[in-house]
Design a protein around this motif. Structure first.
Motif, mmCIF file in Angstrom:
data_model
loop_
_atom_site.group_PDB
_atom_site.id
_atom_site.type_symbol
_atom_site.label_atom_id
_atom_site.label_comp_id
_atom_site.label_asym_id
_atom_site.label_seq_id
_atom_site.Cartn_x
_atom_site.Cartn_y
_atom_site.Cartn_z
ATOM 1 N N MET A 53 0.824 -1.179 0.000
ATOM 2 C CA MET A 53 0.000 0.000 0.000
ATOM 3 C C MET A 53 0.878 1.256 0.000
ATOM 4 S SD MET A 53 -3.077 1.215 2.572
ATOM 5 C CE MET A 53 -3.564 -0.431 2.864
ATOM 6 N N TYR A 54 1.948 1.238 0.804
ATOM 7 C CA TYR A 54 2.840 2.393 0.881
ATOM 8 C C TYR A 54 3.368 2.766 -0.507
ATOM 9 C CZ TYR A 54 6.875 5.247 2.051
ATOM 10 O OH TYR A 54 7.796 6.271 2.118
ATOM 11 N N GLU A 55 3.906 1.801 -1.218
ATOM 12 C CA GLU A 55 4.476 2.074 -2.535
ATOM 13 C C GLU A 55 3.431 2.621 -3.503
ATOM 14 O OE1 GLU A 55 5.030 -0.837 -0.922
ATOM 15 O OE2 GLU A 55 7.151 -0.643 -0.464
ATOM 16 N N SER A 56 2.205 2.138 -3.402
ATOM 17 C CA SER A 56 1.181 2.575 -4.354
ATOM 18 C C SER A 56 0.808 4.038 -4.164
ATOM 19 C CB SER A 56 -0.070 1.691 -4.256
ATOM 20 O OG SER A 56 -0.771 1.932 -3.051
ATOM 21 N N VAL A 57 0.927 4.584 -2.963
ATOM 22 C CA VAL A 57 0.576 5.990 -2.772
ATOM 23 C C VAL A 57 1.780 6.925 -2.775
ATOM 24 C CG1 VAL A 57 -1.600 5.511 -1.585
ATOM 25 C CG2 VAL A 57 0.461 5.854 -0.254
ATOM 26 N N PHE A 58 2.959 6.413 -2.456
ATOM 27 C CA PHE A 58 4.145 7.270 -2.400
ATOM 28 C C PHE A 58 5.019 7.175 -3.642
ATOM 29 C CE2 PHE A 58 3.111 7.638 2.039
ATOM 30 C CZ PHE A 58 3.495 8.937 2.315
ATOM 31 N N ASP A 59 4.605 6.430 -4.632
ATOM 32 C CA ASP A 59 5.423 6.140 -5.800
ATOM 33 C C ASP A 59 6.046 7.368 -6.446
ATOM 34 O OD1 ASP A 59 6.577 4.380 -7.623
ATOM 35 O OD2 ASP A 59 4.935 4.692 -9.040
ATOM 36 N N SER A 60 5.323 8.465 -6.592
ATOM 37 C CA SER A 60 5.880 9.594 -7.346
ATOM 38 C C SER A 60 5.973 10.889 -6.540
ATOM 39 C CB SER A 60 5.030 9.838 -8.593
ATOM 40 O OG SER A 60 3.735 10.257 -8.217
ATOM 41 N N LEU A 61 5.910 10.825 -5.216
ATOM 42 C CA LEU A 61 6.050 12.053 -4.433
ATOM 43 C C LEU A 61 7.501 12.489 -4.368
ATOM 44 C CD1 LEU A 61 3.722 11.725 -1.326
ATOM 45 C CD2 LEU A 61 3.453 13.203 -3.296
ATOM 46 N N ASP A 62 7.723 13.789 -4.335
ATOM 47 C CA ASP A 62 9.045 14.369 -4.162
ATOM 48 C C ASP A 62 9.587 13.936 -2.801
ATOM 49 O OD1 ASP A 62 11.229 15.991 -3.646
ATOM 50 O OD2 ASP A 62 10.266 17.805 -4.366
ATOM 51 N N LEU A 63 10.773 13.380 -2.770
ATOM 52 C CA LEU A 63 11.335 12.871 -1.518
ATOM 53 C C LEU A 63 11.792 13.970 -0.569
ATOM 54 C CD1 LEU A 63 13.397 9.844 -2.817
ATOM 55 C CD2 LEU A 63 11.186 9.822 -1.682
ATOM 56 N N GLU A 64 12.071 15.167 -1.061
ATOM 57 C CA GLU A 64 12.620 16.220 -0.221
ATOM 58 C C GLU A 64 11.577 17.151 0.367
ATOM 59 O OE1 GLU A 64 15.826 16.332 0.657
ATOM 60 O OE2 GLU A 64 16.031 14.484 -0.470
ATOM 61 N N ALA A 65 10.533 17.431 -0.364
ATOM 62 C CA ALA A 65 9.596 18.471 0.047
ATOM 63 C C ALA A 65 8.408 17.903 0.811
ATOM 64 C CB ALA A 65 9.102 19.224 -1.182
ATOM 65 N N ASP A 66 7.783 18.766 1.592
ATOM 66 C CA ASP A 66 6.497 18.402 2.182
ATOM 67 C C ASP A 66 5.539 18.178 1.026
ATOM 68 O OD1 ASP A 66 7.480 18.743 4.760
ATOM 69 O OD2 ASP A 66 6.775 20.795 4.920
ATOM 70 N N SER A 67 4.798 17.092 1.080
ATOM 71 C CA SER A 67 3.959 16.723 -0.059
ATOM 72 C C SER A 67 2.669 16.074 0.406
ATOM 73 C CB SER A 67 4.682 15.708 -0.950
ATOM 74 O OG SER A 67 5.932 16.180 -1.362
ATOM 75 N N TYR A 68 1.646 16.260 -0.404
ATOM 76 C CA TYR A 68 0.389 15.548 -0.205
ATOM 77 C C TYR A 68 -0.135 15.162 -1.581
ATOM 78 C CZ TYR A 68 -4.371 14.273 0.321
ATOM 79 O OH TYR A 68 -5.524 13.560 0.243
ATOM 80 N N ARG A 69 -0.701 13.973 -1.661
ATOM 81 C CA ARG A 69 -1.334 13.551 -2.905
ATOM 82 C C ARG A 69 -2.465 12.598 -2.578
ATOM 83 N NH1 ARG A 69 1.731 9.897 -7.202
ATOM 84 N NH2 ARG A 69 1.286 8.391 -5.586
ATOM 85 N N ALA A 70 -3.629 12.858 -3.183
ATOM 86 C CA ALA A 70 -4.745 11.927 -3.085
ATOM 87 C C ALA A 70 -4.538 10.844 -4.125
ATOM 88 C CB ALA A 70 -6.059 12.653 -3.336
ATOM 89 N N VAL A 71 -4.764 9.594 -3.717
ATOM 90 C CA VAL A 71 -4.628 8.454 -4.615
ATOM 91 C C VAL A 71 -5.889 7.617 -4.434
ATOM 92 C CG1 VAL A 71 -3.222 6.464 -5.255
ATOM 93 C CG2 VAL A 71 -2.121 8.483 -4.278
ATOM 94 N N GLY A 72 -6.873 7.851 -5.275
ATOM 95 C CA GLY A 72 -8.160 7.179 -5.107
ATOM 96 C C GLY A 72 -8.781 7.585 -3.783
#
Length: 87
Positions: free
Chosen positions: A1-20
């Motif tokens: 599950m972790y990989e499916s939602v974090f796959d393309s987030l920027d590793l350095e910056a604070d980030s949020y992304r909705a995935v489904g």
């Protein structure tokens, strides 16, 4: 599950992304803690259910998610040795 939602987030910056129906939230430690090498610590959260529906931004994550976990992170940070990782 972790990989499916974090796959393309920027590793350095604070980030949020909705995935489904889930959310991926990455925060730099709000208390500005650093690891032993002096790098900022980041915290990754996979958001589910009502929490995922409530969080739409990094700011929402800081307001909604961080208060739920901050005491536990502070408690662990104060330990003389880090706890063993769970496998």
């Amino acid at each position: 599950m972790y990989e499916s939602v974090f796959d393309s987030l920027d590793l350095e910056a604070d980030s949020y992304r909705a995935v489904g129906t889930r959310g991926a939230l990455r925060l730099r430690d709000p208390d500005q803690r650093l690891d032993r090498s002096g790098r900022p610590i980041t915290h990754d959260f996979v958001l589910l259910g009502d929490t995922a529906a409530s969080v739409q931004s990094v700011e929402d994550g800081l307001r909604i998610v961080w208060p739920e976990v901050s005491d536990e992170y502070s408690r662990i940070w104060a330990l003389p040795d880090p706890p063993a990782s769970e496998s």
